[in-house]
Design a protein around this motif. Structure first.
Motif, PDB file in Angstrom:
ATOM      1  N   ALA A  67     -51.448   0.418  14.233  1.00 29.42           N
ATOM      2  CA  ALA A  67     -51.619   1.104  15.452  1.00 29.42           C
ATOM      3  C   ALA A  67     -50.621   0.524  16.513  1.00 29.42           C
ATOM      4  CB  ALA A  67     -52.886   0.567  16.342  1.00 29.42           C
ATOM      5  N   LEU A  68     -50.132  -0.728  16.289  1.00 28.54           N
ATOM      6  CA  LEU A  68     -49.027  -1.384  17.203  1.00 28.54           C
ATOM      7  C   LEU A  68     -47.605  -0.670  16.873  1.00 28.54           C
ATOM      8  CD1 LEU A  68     -49.877  -5.229  17.071  1.00 28.54           C
ATOM      9  CD2 LEU A  68     -50.021  -3.558  19.018  1.00 28.54           C
ATOM     10  N   VAL A  69     -47.323  -0.312  15.641  1.00 29.79           N
ATOM     11  CA  VAL A  69     -46.270   0.394  15.443  1.00 29.79           C
ATOM     12  C   VAL A  69     -46.188   1.764  15.609  1.00 29.79           C
ATOM     13  CG1 VAL A  69     -45.027   0.844  13.299  1.00 29.79           C
ATOM     14  CG2 VAL A  69     -45.870  -1.422  13.394  1.00 29.79           C
ATOM     15  N   LYS A  70     -47.346   2.343  15.495  1.00 36.14           N
ATOM     16  CA  LYS A  70     -47.540   4.004  15.591  1.00 36.14           C
ATOM     17  C   LYS A  70     -47.395   4.288  17.322  1.00 36.14           C
ATOM     18  CE  LYS A  70     -50.012   7.797  14.461  1.00 36.14           C
ATOM     19  NZ  LYS A  70     -50.960   8.678  13.577  1.00 36.14           N
ATOM     20  N   PHE A  71     -47.994   3.450  18.071  1.00 32.17           N
ATOM     21  CA  PHE A  71     -48.202   3.743  19.298  1.00 32.17           C
ATOM     22  C   PHE A  71     -47.528   2.802  20.246  1.00 32.17           C
ATOM     23  CE2 PHE A  71     -52.188   5.201  17.131  1.00 32.17           C
ATOM     24  CZ  PHE A  71     -52.109   6.550  17.378  1.00 32.17           C
ATOM     25  N   ARG A  72     -46.581   2.158  19.876  1.00 29.32           N
ATOM     26  CA  ARG A  72     -45.670   1.261  20.718  1.00 29.32           C
ATOM     27  C   ARG A  72     -44.999   2.093  21.733  1.00 29.32           C
ATOM     28  NH1 ARG A  72     -42.909   1.994  15.988  1.00 29.32           N
ATOM     29  NH2 ARG A  72     -40.577   2.158  16.146  1.00 29.32           N
ATOM     30  N   LYS A  83     -54.883  10.294  21.043  1.00 33.01           N
ATOM     31  CA  LYS A  83     -56.286  11.034  20.840  1.00 33.01           C
ATOM     32  C   LYS A  83     -57.329   9.907  20.870  1.00 33.01           C
ATOM     33  CE  LYS A  83     -58.716  13.911  17.770  1.00 33.01           C
ATOM     34  NZ  LYS A  83     -58.860  14.389  16.245  1.00 33.01           N
ATOM     35  N   GLN A  84     -58.386  10.195  21.619  1.00 34.04           N
ATOM     36  CA  GLN A  84     -59.483   9.410  21.918  1.00 34.04           C
ATOM     37  C   GLN A  84     -60.726   9.774  20.857  1.00 34.04           C
ATOM     38  OE1 GLN A  84     -59.394   6.965  24.422  1.00 34.04           O
ATOM     39  NE2 GLN A  84     -57.670   7.801  24.178  1.00 34.04           N
ATOM     40  N   VAL A  85     -61.253   8.610  19.972  1.00 39.24           N
ATOM     41  CA  VAL A  85     -62.131   8.779  18.833  1.00 39.24           C
ATOM     42  C   VAL A  85     -63.493   8.336  19.302  1.00 39.24           C
ATOM     43  CG1 VAL A  85     -60.154   9.044  17.176  1.00 39.24           C
ATOM     44  CG2 VAL A  85     -61.238   6.517  17.732  1.00 39.24           C
ATOM     45  N   GLU A  86     -63.818   7.934  20.660  1.00 38.58           N
ATOM     46  CA  GLU A  86     -65.092   7.485  20.985  1.00 38.58           C
ATOM     47  C   GLU A  86     -65.981   8.411  20.643  1.00 38.58           C
ATOM     48  OE1 GLU A  86     -67.344   5.739  24.847  1.00 38.58           O
ATOM     49  OE2 GLU A  86     -64.952   6.486  25.108  1.00 38.58           O
ATOM     50  N   GLY A  87     -67.004   8.143  19.998  1.00 37.81           N
ATOM     51  CA  GLY A  87     -68.261   8.890  19.852  1.00 37.81           C
ATOM     52  C   GLY A  87     -68.073   9.653  18.294  1.00 37.81           C
ATOM     53  N   SER A  88     -67.108   9.321  17.566  1.00 41.63           N
ATOM     54  CA  SER A  88     -66.876   9.857  16.303  1.00 41.63           C
ATOM     55  C   SER A  88     -67.855   9.702  15.295  1.00 41.63           C
ATOM     56  CB  SER A  88     -65.394   9.503  15.844  1.00 41.63           C
ATOM     57  OG  SER A  88     -65.231  10.126  14.392  1.00 41.63           O
TER      58      SER A  88
END
Length: 360
Positions: A67-72, A83-88
């Motif tokens: 996550a740190l690398v991909k979304f830096r 993309k939000q995954v809340e409630g998946s």
């Protein structure tokens, strides 16, 4: 500069901790070097639980790093919202099912070993002559020493447990005063000794203790029981069955006779001052006020923790409260007409007690 110093302090602390931890694993004391099947079963559970915990940590760290690398920020820019995954439902099922599976993997062998190690039916088995086939030891924990009675063999010892190898040895555990806990780290987990009930379990030993440091396994009290809890140790001597049987016969038949004038003088002092609390024959039954001294000369330690020599024995007799605060052994003034033992009396007592042996 200060940040650099703090880092070096942390590094130094970790290095020192590593050095201390390197002392763990002694064959006579550590749970990490199991000496019997019970200890190995519990060690395997420790490895399994550690592997599961390590796997969980590894997966979490990998996800965290990805996550740190991909979304830096330098890669996706300032204003990008992932993309939000809340409630998946998919993710909720995954992180619910996976822990359940891991818990089942750990729970099944844990429950199986718990029932296995609680099975003491073999304690009651008898041979064709009606004699018990297994060795049973009644362990009584007292402030701050251990009494070991072999009810089927007619033997009582204290502070040093002697057992055969390569077979189950069964234990009845109780306490005479407050709660204690019986623990031989290399052989298996601890079991409480209570005043109000008897706990039962068994242990096994694979090898003879003669080749270990001090020639014994170490036992401990694992329940805080008073000011001298840390000094409530005992030792375990393991013998092959033939040698164990020989030890039993010697313990049952040996009659201690003082050898020499000094030992004879010590026996006389003992019989007027100490005999009310201490037995000097391993043959008999449990229940003495003080430890049975029939095998004192064979012991590994004085009072469970001091080197087994005459000087330490004399120091212990002369002032037991300074070495084990809270123990019930009286000060010498209480048993010697209000006076301390003289140096000559202490020499005589030490000579006599060191001669109480069933192995020499």
């Amino acid at each position: 500069m200060m940040k650099g110093l703090k880092k070096w302090r942390l590094f130094s602390l970790l290095a020192a901790l590593t050095i201390f931890l390197s002392g763990c694993g002694e064959e006579y004391l550590s749970t990490l070097t199991p000496a019997g099947q019970v200890g190995r079963d519990q060690y395997n559970l420790l490895l399994l639980s550690s592997a599961i915990m390590a796997l969980v940590i590894l997966v979490v760290v990998i996800i965290y790093v990805l996550a740190l690398v991909k979304f830096r920020r330098s890669k996706v820019g300032e204003n990008v919202i992932p993309k939000q995954v809340e409630g998946s439902h998919t993710l909720e099922i995954i992180w619910t099912v996976i822990p359940i599976i891991l818990l089942l993997i750990l729970a099944v062998p844990t429950v199986a070993y718990t029932y296995k190690h609680a099975d003491v039916a073999g304690m009651s088995e008898v041979n064709e002559e009606g004699n018990k086939t297994a060795v049973t030891v009644n362990v009584t924990a007292k402030l701050y020493w251990w009494e070991f009675e072999y009810p089927d063999l007619g033997i009582v010892t204290a502070q040093e447990l002697v057992v055969p190898t390569n077979e189950k040895v069964y234990f009845n555990l109780k306490a005479a005063d407050v709660k204690h806990s019986f623990w031989i780290p290399t052989a298996g987990g601890k079991m409480d000794t209570n005043v109000e009930n008897v706990n039962q379990f068994y242990l096994e030993f694979d090898k003879e203790s003669a080749g270990l440091k001090d020639g014994v396994f170490y036992g401990k009290c694992a329940e805080l029981c008073g000011p001298s809890h840390a000094l409530m140790d005992f030792k375990v001597k393991t013998l092959d069955r033939k040698d164990f049987d020989a030890w039993v016969e010697s313990a049952k038949s040996t009659e201690h006779v003082a050898q020499g004038d000094l030992a004879t003088q010590g026996e006389e002092i003992f019989n007027t001052s100490c005999i009310a609390c201490h037995a000097t024959s391993a043959a008999g039954t449990a229940g003495s006020m003080g430890p049975n001294l029939g095998t004192f000369g064979d012991r590994n330690r004085v009072a469970g923790f001091m080197d087994h020599d005459k000087e330490n024995l004399k120091a212990w007799i002369n002032d037991p409260q300074s070495y084990k605060p809270g123990n019930v052994m009286p000060q010498p003034e209480a048993i010697n007409n209000g006076d301390k033992f003289s140096e000559e009396q202490l020499d005589a007592l030490a000579e006599y007690l060191m001669g109480l042996s069933v192995e020499k």
